[in-house]
Design a protein around this motif. Sequence first.
Motif, mmCIF file in Angstrom:
data_model
loop_
_atom_site.group_PDB
_atom_site.id
_atom_site.type_symbol
_atom_site.label_atom_id
_atom_site.label_comp_id
_atom_site.label_asym_id
_atom_site.label_seq_id
_atom_site.Cartn_x
_atom_site.Cartn_y
_atom_site.Cartn_z
ATOM 1 N N GLU A 167 0.827 -1.210 0.000
ATOM 2 C CA GLU A 167 0.000 0.000 0.000
ATOM 3 C C GLU A 167 0.858 1.256 0.000
ATOM 4 O O GLU A 167 0.565 2.225 -0.713
ATOM 5 N N ILE A 168 1.912 1.242 0.799
ATOM 6 C CA ILE A 168 2.791 2.411 0.880
ATOM 7 C C ILE A 168 3.509 2.651 -0.445
ATOM 8 O O ILE A 168 3.632 3.792 -0.911
ATOM 9 N N ILE A 169 3.972 1.575 -1.069
ATOM 10 C CA ILE A 169 4.644 1.705 -2.375
ATOM 11 C C ILE A 169 3.686 2.294 -3.403
ATOM 12 O O ILE A 169 4.045 3.192 -4.175
ATOM 13 N N LEU A 170 2.453 1.820 -3.400
ATOM 14 C CA LEU A 170 1.468 2.300 -4.386
ATOM 15 C C LEU A 170 1.056 3.745 -4.132
ATOM 16 O O LEU A 170 0.602 4.430 -5.051
ATOM 17 N N TYR A 195 8.509 5.703 5.890
ATOM 18 C CA TYR A 195 8.109 5.763 7.290
ATOM 19 C C TYR A 195 6.605 5.479 7.367
ATOM 20 O O TYR A 195 5.808 6.280 6.862
ATOM 21 N N PRO A 196 6.207 4.389 7.988
ATOM 22 C CA PRO A 196 4.767 4.097 8.087
ATOM 23 C C PRO A 196 3.967 5.244 8.705
ATOM 24 O O PRO A 196 2.821 5.480 8.317
ATOM 25 N N LYS A 197 4.542 5.972 9.633
ATOM 26 C CA LYS A 197 3.822 7.072 10.296
ATOM 27 C C LYS A 197 3.475 8.197 9.322
ATOM 28 O O LYS A 197 2.614 9.024 9.620
ATOM 29 N N ASP A 198 4.146 8.231 8.159
ATOM 30 C CA ASP A 198 3.831 9.253 7.156
ATOM 31 C C ASP A 198 2.630 8.859 6.291
ATOM 32 O O ASP A 198 2.118 9.683 5.532
ATOM 33 N N ASP A 207 10.760 6.037 14.538
ATOM 34 C CA ASP A 207 11.535 6.371 13.338
ATOM 35 C C ASP A 207 12.032 5.145 12.576
ATOM 36 O O ASP A 207 12.915 5.268 11.716
ATOM 37 N N HIS A 208 11.496 3.974 12.860
ATOM 38 C CA HIS A 208 11.859 2.799 12.059
ATOM 39 C C HIS A 208 11.352 2.993 10.634
ATOM 40 O O HIS A 208 10.256 3.521 10.411
ATOM 41 N N ASN A 209 12.163 2.558 9.691
ATOM 42 C CA ASN A 209 11.777 2.752 8.291
ATOM 43 C C ASN A 209 12.389 1.667 7.421
ATOM 44 O O ASN A 209 13.305 0.947 7.836
#
Length: 228
Positions: A167-170, A195-198, A207-209
């Motif tokens: 989902e994030i890539i898309l 960053y999932p939080k974004d 801040d894990h990414n």
Amino acid sequence: MKAIKLICLSIVTLLIACDNGENKRQKTEKELSSDTKVTEDKKSRLPENRNEIINIEHMPDTTGQRLEELKKIGETKDTIPDFPIDTISLEHFWNNFQNNIRNNNKDKVIEVLEFPVHAIFFVTFQFAYDCDTLKFMRNEDKYADFDIDNNNVMEYYNFMFCNTLKEIILQTSTKDLLKDGIRYKNRPGLIFMFYPKDYREISCPNDHNLQFYIRYENNRWHIGIGGL
């Protein structure tokens, strides 16, 4: 007769005592002479040592100069322009990559990846959005020293490209890559951090990414994967 023997014995004793005294005197003089020589040797070296100390004390301190040189090197590095990117080529590549993710064309996705990939990067990325500490600890132990490569990537494909990452890539456009990515200085490409939080509301924002190293080499685009 006895008196004569006593006189002779006294004379012999006196001679022995005198001889011993002379030996002691000579030994003492020898020791003093040796000590004096050592002292003189030390004194003879003192000027040399003093000069050495003076030279050391007055050697120029180059630490500040070296720091200035390093600072200039850093400033010069920062002023190096980004390596130009063929944005049309990048957009074409990224659109195709997104389509292959969307359509679950695993072979096509794997084709552009660089291996090996450390599995732990996906563990920390997952923890960045699900906040499941117990699961994170279990997976951390399981995947800490595990690498995904060409031989096992198909088995771990869904582990790598979970629904959240897909989902994030898309949701990430080529414009996002060019705007927020860190450009390389020596070759075409960039580093983009997911960053999932974004992208969604996170109950434990951190801040894990996951990082994509998108590079153009050997006349085609590649994606290396890292993380934090």
